[in-house]
Design an enzyme around this catalytic site. Structure first.
Site, PDB file in Angstrom:
ATOM      1  N   ARG A 167       7.262   1.623   2.227  1.00 14.86           N
ATOM      2  CA  ARG A 167       5.761   0.824   2.205  1.00 14.86           C
ATOM      3  C   ARG A 167       4.960   2.228   2.205  1.00 14.86           C
ATOM      4  NH1 ARG A 167       2.901  -3.301   6.285  1.00 14.86           N
ATOM      5  NH2 ARG A 167       3.765  -1.749   8.187  1.00 14.86           N
ATOM      6  N   ASP A 447       2.069  -2.061  16.791  1.00 19.46           N
ATOM      7  CA  ASP A 447       1.747  -0.954  15.745  1.00 19.46           C
ATOM      8  C   ASP A 447       0.160  -1.061  15.404  1.00 19.46           C
ATOM      9  OD1 ASP A 447       1.300  -3.167  14.043  1.00 19.46           O
ATOM     10  OD2 ASP A 447       2.889  -2.614  12.700  1.00 19.46           O
TER      11      ASP A 447
END
Length: 539
Positions: A167, A447
Site C-alpha cells: 500500500r 493507526d
C-alpha cells in the site's frame, strides 16, 4: 535539528536527507524513473486534489454526495473486470502492518493468505522509515529477509509465505525529501516507483505481481490516474500489460457513490474493493463536517451493523461480485490481552462475531492487525466459505439508496468515550511524531485512521455544542453535563501530563502532540488530515 542534505545525480531530482546508506536503492536509474513518474503524472494529481477541494466546498455549503448522473451508463451496463490471477483467488484472511523488518517477517509467516505492507496509515513517513521499508521489501521479495533482535532471537522467512501486496501513500500526501524540478514528489509515486523499479520483474517472474492496495481514492478519475501510472511503469520496465494488479480501499464517503466507476477505470488491473471501515467513518465525519444534523456517536457505538455502514458494505459486495471482483472485509484491530483471560476472551468473541458477519454477508476475505487473530479469522472463513471465494454470492436482495449511505445512527457520547478520544488522538500523534505509525492503546492497534476519527469527533462535538442539531446524538453527557472546550482543554492537559511521565511510545513528544491537537480542535474548520500538519513537525 537541521536535517543534513545530500544531492544525488541526476539533477534536477534532488534527495534531501542522510542517504549515505541507501546507494543501492537510490541508483541513478531508479531516480530517473521516479523523476519521469513525477513529470508525467504530478500535474494531473494536483488537479485532482483541487477537484476534491471544490467538491468539499460544495458539501460544506449544504450539498450532499450522490451517485453521478454522467456515469449512469457505467453503473447500468454489463461489463466485467479482467480475470483475477491465481495468486489472489483465495484471500480469506489478510494481515496488515508497517514495513518494519521484524513485522514483515512475522506477517509473511503468520499463516495469512496475503500480507499488506503499509507505507501509509501505519507508517510514519520519516526518510529512514520509508527507505528502510523499501530495502526490507527488496529482501522479502528475494526471500533473504532476516532479522536478529536485541535479545538474540533470529527471524527469517518460513516456507509458503503470504502473498505480498503493497500500500503506497494516498494521493494527498507529499514526500518532501524527493524534489523534481524544485517540486516535492507525491509520496504515492515515490513508494510505488521505488518498489516496482526494484521488484516488479522478480515478482512477475514468479506470477506474484506486483500487487497493490490503493488508498483514499475519492473519484473514478483518481483511479484512472493510478491505472495510467501502472500502464506507464509496465511499459518502462518491460512487463506484460496488465500484470500489475490493484485492490482499492473504499475508505472515503465519496468513493462509496462511485464503486462501479472505480472498478471500470481500473478494469484491466483491479481485482477487488475493500471495506476500509475506520477511514470510511473518518471520511463520513470530514465530508459532512458542516452538516450539523449528521453527527456520529462515540466510536465504540459505530459498528459495522449500524445502518449506514451495513448499507455501504453490502453495496460493495453486490457491486464487486456483479463485476467479477472480490469484496474484502474490514480490519479487526484487537490485539491479545495478556494477564486477563476474561477480557481477552471478550475481545476475541468480538472478532469472531465480526468475521462471521462478514463471511455470511458474502465477503471474500477479511483483515486482521495481529498474527494471533489469523487462526480465528481463518477458522470462521474456512467453515463458512469452503471455496476460495464467494464471487457467486450476487446479493440480489440488496438495494442501497443515497439516503441509506448518508443516514447518521443514533447514540450517545459518554464521558469515557470523550476521554478516550482525547487520549487516543494525543498518544497516537505523539508516537507518530516520534516515528511510530502503529500503536497499541488499550488492547487495540491504533493507526492514523482511528486517530483521525478521535480528533474529528472531538472537533464536531465541541464546535456544535449548544447548537440546535439532530436529536439523535445529544451533545451532552447522559447526566446532562455539557460538552465544551473547557472540558477538552482540561482532559488534554491531564492526558499530556500522564503521557509525559509515562514510558509509552512518543512520551517525549507529548507537548508537541498536545499543541497540535489543541490547534486542530480549536480551529474554526475541521482539518482535512492530521498527518499533513504533523508531517511538518517530523525530524
Amino acid at each position: 535539528m537541521a536535517v543534513p542534505q545530500e544531492r544525488l545525480d541526476p539533477s534536477p531530482l534532488t534527495v534531501h536527507g542522510n542517504t549515505a546508506a541507501y546507494g543501492s536503492l537510490l541508483t541513478p536509474d531508479a531516480l530517473a524513473f521516479l523523476a519521469e513518474l513525477h513529470r508525467r503524472f504530478d500535474g494531473r494529481r494536483r488537479a485532482l486534489l483541487a477537484a476534491r477541494a471544490e467538491r468539499q466546498a460544495a458539501w460544506d455549503a449544504g450539498a450532499l454526495p450522490d451517485f453521478r448522473a454522467d456515469t449512469r451508463a457505467i453503473r447500468e451496463n454489463a461489463w466485467q473486470v479482467a480475470p483475477v490471477p491465481a495468486a489472489l483467488r483465495d484471500r480469506r484472511v489478510e494481515i496488515t502492518g508497517p514495513v518494519e523488518r521484524k513485522m514483515i517477517i512475522n506477517a509473511l509467516n503468520s499463516g495469512a493468505k496475503v500480507f499488506m505492507a503499509d507505507f501509509e496509515d501505519s507508517s510514519t513517513p520519516t526518510l529512514a522509515n520509508q527507505l528502510d521499508g523499501q530495502r526490507n521489501l527488496i529482501d522479502a521479495v528475494a526471500g533473504t529477509i532476516a532479522y536478529r533482535s536485541p535479545d538474540g532471537r533470529n527471524y527469517k522467512l518460513a516456507a509458503n509465505p503470504a502473498v505480498l501486496v503493497v500500500r503506497p501513500r494516498g494521493w494527498h500526501l507529499p514526500e518532501r525529501h524527493f524534489e523534481v524540478d524544485g517540486e516535492p514528489m507525491a509520496g504515492a509515486l515515490v513508494d510505488f516507483g521505488l518498489f516496482v523499479f526494484h521488484n516488479a520483474n522478480a515478482l512477475q517472474a514468479r506470477d506474484r505481481g506486483p500487487y497493490f492496495y490503493l488508498p483514499k481514492l475519492e473519484a473514478m478519475e483518481e483511479a484512472t490516474l493510478w491505472n495510467d501510472v501502472m500502464a506507464h511503469a509496465e511499459a518502462e520496465l518491460g512487463l506484460p500489460r496488465g500484470c500489475m494488479k490493484a485492490t482499492v480501499l473504499i475508505e472515503t464517503l465519496p468513493a462509496a457513490f462511485q464503486m462501479d466507476e472505480i472498478l471500470h477505470a481500473l478494469r484491466e488491473r483491479v481485482v477487488g474493493l475493500n471495506c476500509g471501515r475506520w477511514d470510511y467513518i473518518f471520511s463520513y465525519l470530514k465530508t459532512l463536517r458542516c452538516h450539523r444534523d449528521r453527527l456520529l456517536p462515540e466510536r465504540g457505538q459505530v459498528q459495522m451493523t449500524v445502518p449506514f455502514l451495513k448499507a455501504y458494505s453490502e453495496l460493495l459486495i453486490k457491486t464487486c461480485h456483479r463485476r467479477g471482483a472480490f469484496a474484502m472485509g474490514g480490519m479487526a484491530a484487537q490485539i491479545p490481552i495478556k494477564g486477563d483471560e476474561a477480557a481477552n476472551q471478550a475481545a476475541l468473541d468480538k472478532v469472531r462475531a465480526d468475521k462471521l458477519r462478514e463471511v455470511q454477508a458474502g465477503h471474500d476475505g477479511t483483515w486482521v492487525a495481529h498474527p494471533a487473530l489469523v487462526p480465528i479469522a481463518m477458522e470462521i472463513f474456512d467453515r463458512h466459505m469452503p471455496g476460495p471465494n464467494q464471487l457467486d454470492v450476487m446479493r440480489g436482495d440488496v438495494t442501497v439508496s443515497r439516503c441509506q449511505l448518508l443516514a447518521a445512527p443514533c447514540g450517545t457520547i459518554t464521558r469515557a468515550g470523550f476521554d478516550n478520544n482525547v487520549e487516543v488522538a494525543l498518544r497516537y500523534t505523539a508516537a507518530w511524531l516520534d516515528g511510530l505509525g502503529c500503536v497499541p492503546i488499550h488492547h487495540l492497534m491504533e493507526d492514523a485512521a482511528t486517530a483521525e476519527i478521535a480528533r474529528a469527533q472531538l472537533w464536531q462535538w465541541l464546535h456544535y455544542a449548544g447548537d440546535t442539531v439532530s436529536d439523535c446524538v445529544p451533545l451532552e453527557f447522559p447526566d446532562g453535563a455539557p460538552i465544551d472546550m473547557a472540558l477538552f482543554d482540561q482532559a488534554l492537559a491531564a492526558h499530556t501530563h500522564r503521557l509525559r511521565e509515562s514510558t509509552h511510545p512518543g512520551a517525549h513528544r507529548a507537548d508537541d502532540a498536545a499543541r497540535l491537537l489543541a490547534q486542530l480542535t480549536h480551529a474554526d474548520q475541521l482539518g482535512s488530515f492530521l498527518t499533513l500538519p504533523a508531517y511538518a513537525q517530523l525530524a
